[in-house]
Design a protein around this motif. Sequence first.
Motif, PDB file in Angstrom:
ATOM      1  N   ALA A  35      39.348  37.019  32.432  1.00 14.39           N
ATOM      2  CA  ALA A  35      40.421  37.628  32.078  1.00 14.39           C
ATOM      3  C   ALA A  35      41.137  38.602  33.218  1.00 14.39           C
ATOM      4  N   GLY A  36      42.251  38.098  33.820  1.00 19.20           N
ATOM      5  CA  GLY A  36      42.945  38.874  34.859  1.00 19.20           C
ATOM      6  C   GLY A  36      42.061  38.863  36.128  1.00 19.20           C
ATOM      7  N   GLY A  37      41.051  38.140  36.072  1.00 23.53           N
ATOM      8  CA  GLY A  37      40.262  37.946  37.506  1.00 23.53           C
ATOM      9  C   GLY A  37      40.676  36.813  38.515  1.00 23.53           C
ATOM     10  N   ARG A  38      39.743  36.529  39.382  1.00 24.51           N
ATOM     11  CA  ARG A  38      39.980  35.494  40.225  1.00 24.51           C
ATOM     12  C   ARG A  38      39.056  34.523  39.990  1.00 24.51           C
TER      13      ARG A  38
END
Length: 140
Positions: free
Chosen positions: A25-28
């Motif tokens: 979630a929202g990361g790379r």
Amino acid sequence: MNTTGDYPQVGTGWAFPPRWLPPAAGGRARVQMNDGAAHVAQALVLLLRTGIGSRVMRPGYGAGVDAHVFEPRTAASCHRLAEDVRRAVLLGEPRVIVDDVTARLDPAEDGRVEVAITYRIDRHRRPTSLVLPFYLAGAS
């Protein structure tokens, strides 16, 4: 699956073939990794599937099993193949102790030779086996 606790000496590396994991979630996005016994087994497969001289920075890395492709299916060619595999593992994969390497003709499939490598990652552990198929010329 993290197995570094079982074999801390073997390290962690990219899984092969490289695969990207979806971002959290929202990361790379990140590359899939492996470690422990799976990391060593994958390194052995890469070593044995690499031709000698095909890596520019490590020209001696590899097994050279491609030289056996057009050999006849005989016990002598199986012995030479097993010795090339043994040499490659001894020189190219210092994390394992080789107990045995055997090559046998597969009676069910013409041209197929199964190479079985029995090895240990640690001298106090039970042996593990890796079996790889190679193909030689037809029956002689």
